[in-house]
Write a protein that holds these residues in place. Structure first.
Motif, short mmCIF file in Angstrom:
data_model
loop_
_atom_site.label_atom_id
_atom_site.label_comp_id
_atom_site.label_asym_id
_atom_site.label_seq_id
_atom_site.Cartn_x
_atom_site.Cartn_y
_atom_site.Cartn_z
N GLU A 40 1.03 -1.20 0.03
CA GLU A 40 0.08 -0.02 -0.17
C GLU A 40 0.86 1.36 0.06
OE1 GLU A 40 -4.19 -1.44 2.31
OE2 GLU A 40 -2.41 -0.89 3.42
N THR A 45 -1.69 4.17 -1.82
CA THR A 45 -3.28 4.07 -1.88
C THR A 45 -3.67 2.72 -0.92
OG1 THR A 45 -5.22 4.01 -2.88
CG2 THR A 45 -3.45 2.62 -3.59
N LEU A 47 -5.75 -0.77 0.07
CA LEU A 47 -6.18 -1.56 -0.90
C LEU A 47 -7.41 -2.20 -0.21
CD1 LEU A 47 -2.71 -3.20 -2.10
CD2 LEU A 47 -4.13 -1.38 -3.31
N THR A 59 -11.93 -0.12 -4.15
CA THR A 59 -12.03 -0.02 -5.68
C THR A 59 -10.49 -0.34 -6.14
OG1 THR A 59 -13.59 1.35 -5.73
CG2 THR A 59 -12.28 1.44 -7.47
N GLU A 60 -9.42 0.46 -5.21
CA GLU A 60 -7.99 0.36 -5.70
C GLU A 60 -7.56 -1.17 -5.65
OE1 GLU A 60 -6.42 2.63 -7.27
OE2 GLU A 60 -8.50 3.70 -7.41
N ARG A 63 -8.78 -3.28 -8.67
CA ARG A 63 -7.92 -2.85 -9.82
C ARG A 63 -6.70 -3.63 -9.52
NH1 ARG A 63 -6.60 3.16 -10.31
NH2 ARG A 63 -5.60 2.35 -12.01
#
Length: 284
Positions: A40, A45, A47, A59-60, A63
Motif C-alpha cells: 500500500e 493507496t 487496498l 476499488t483500488e 484494480r
C-alpha cells in the motif's frame, strides 16, 4: 515490489483475512500484515476496507487484483514454456457444460496419451465459463456457441438438437403455463433458447426452478415435477427406457452448437496444445 507480495495480496483478498492467508502461506501474521502495508505504501493507496471480522477489497484493491492475476498468469506461462513439449505435464483446468456428449471420448483418449497431465474439470453455465476463460481462471472451456468476443478463439465440437423433456408422452405449449420449467441457472445457452422461444410465442411460464446439475434436473423431470430443455443426445437412453419423453423444438431454436474456447492471446502451452489437437482429431 516483489512478485511474492502479489501472491500474498491475492491470498489475503481471497480469504478476506490476514490470519487465514498466513495459515495457507505458512507465514506469521505479522509478516503478511507488513507486506500488505508495504504494498500500500509503494502504491500510495489503501487496498482494503478493514473491519473487525476481516478485510474487503476497495476499488483500488480490485484494480490491483485484476493486474496481479494477469502478472501471475504470465509468470506461470513463462515457466510452462520450458516444459518438455513432447511429454506434457502439470494441471490443465477445463470448464464444461454438463451435457457435452463428445467429452468422455476426448478425455479418455487424452488421458491415455498424456498420463502426466492432471485434468481439472469445472462445471458451469456458458456465461460463467466464458468469463473464467477471459479472466484466465480456466485454460479453456466447452460451452454453447457461437461466441463473439475479440479475446476468444473457438473450435466447433458438435452440433446437436435441443428437445423438451417431460415425464408424460404428450406435450403442448399450454403445459408451460401450468407446470414449472426446470432449468440451469442464468447464463445457460439451452435456457436462453427456450426463453427466446416462449417469449416469441407470448407465453408466460408458470414458474422457473433453477438447478445446478443435470442429474438434479433430469431426476426432477422423471419424478413429474416439471419440464426441461436439453440436448437430445443426453437423454437418448432415458427416453429409450421410458423414464422420460422428448418432444421436438422448432427452428430457429432447435440447433445448438458446443464449442471449445480459449483466450487467443494467452500462451498455448504444450499441455493445452495437445488437448486442442485431441479435440480436433476426435471431432473432425
Amino acid at each position: 515490489m516483489e512478485f511474492n507480495d502479489l501472491k500474498i495480496f491475492q491470498t489475503v483478498a481471497a480469504h478476506g483475512s490476514v490470519s487465514k492467508a498466513a495459515l495457507e502461506l505458512n507465514y506469521v501474521q505479522s509478516n503478511v500484515t507488513a507486506r500488505i502495508k508495504l504494498l500500500e505504501k509503494e502504491l500510495q493507496t489503501p487496498l482494503f476496507y478493514r473491519h473487525k471480522r476481516g478485510m474487503i477489497l476497495n476499488t483500488e484493491g480490485k484494480r490491483l487484483l485484476e493486474h496481479s492475476r494477469e502478472i501471475s498468469s504470465k509468470m506461470e506461462e513463462m515457466i510452462r514454456t520450458f516444459q518438455d513439449k513432447s511429454n506434457p505435464s502439470g494441471v490443465l483446468e477445463i470448464g464444461i457444460v454438463e451435457t457435452v456428449v463428445a467429452l468422455p471420448d476426448i478425455l479418455s483418449s487424452y488421458y491415455s496419451k498424456y498420463p502426466n497431465v492432471e485434468l481439472s474439470l469445472k462445471a458451469g453455465v456458458t456465461d460463467l465459463l466464458l468469463q473464467k476463460v477471459i479472466d484466465m481462471k480456466l485454460d479453456g472451456a466447452f460451452v454453447t456457441g457461437p461466441i463473439k468476443h475479440p479475446l476468444i478463439e473457438q473450435i466447433e465440437v458438435i452440433q446437436e438438437k435441443l428437445v423438451l423433456v417431460t415425464k408424460g408422452s404428450t406435450f403442448s405449449m399450454e403445459d408451460i403455463t401450468t407446470r414449472p420449467l426446470l432449468l440451469y441457472n442464468k447464463g445457460c445457452g439451452y435456457r436462453e433458447r427456450l426463453e427466446s422461444w416462449i417469449k416469441a410465442e407470448g407465453i408466460i411460464p408458470k414458474q422457473i426452478m433453477e438447478f445446478g446439475t443435470f442429474g438434479t434436473i433430469i431426476g426432477s423431470v422423471a419424478a413429474g415435477i416439471g419440464i426441461t430443455i436439453i440436448p437430445e443426445s443426453s437423454v437418448t437412453d432415458l427416453v429409450a427406457n421410458g423414464i422420460v419423453c422428448s418432444h421436438s423444438v422448432p427452428e430457429p431454436y432447435r440447433e445448438i452448437t458446443t464449442i471449445f474456447i480459449r483466450r487467443k492471446d494467452s500462451y498455448l502451452t504444450s499441455t493445452l496444445r495437445c488437448f486442442v489437437d485431441e479435440i480436433v482429431a476426435r471431432t473432425s
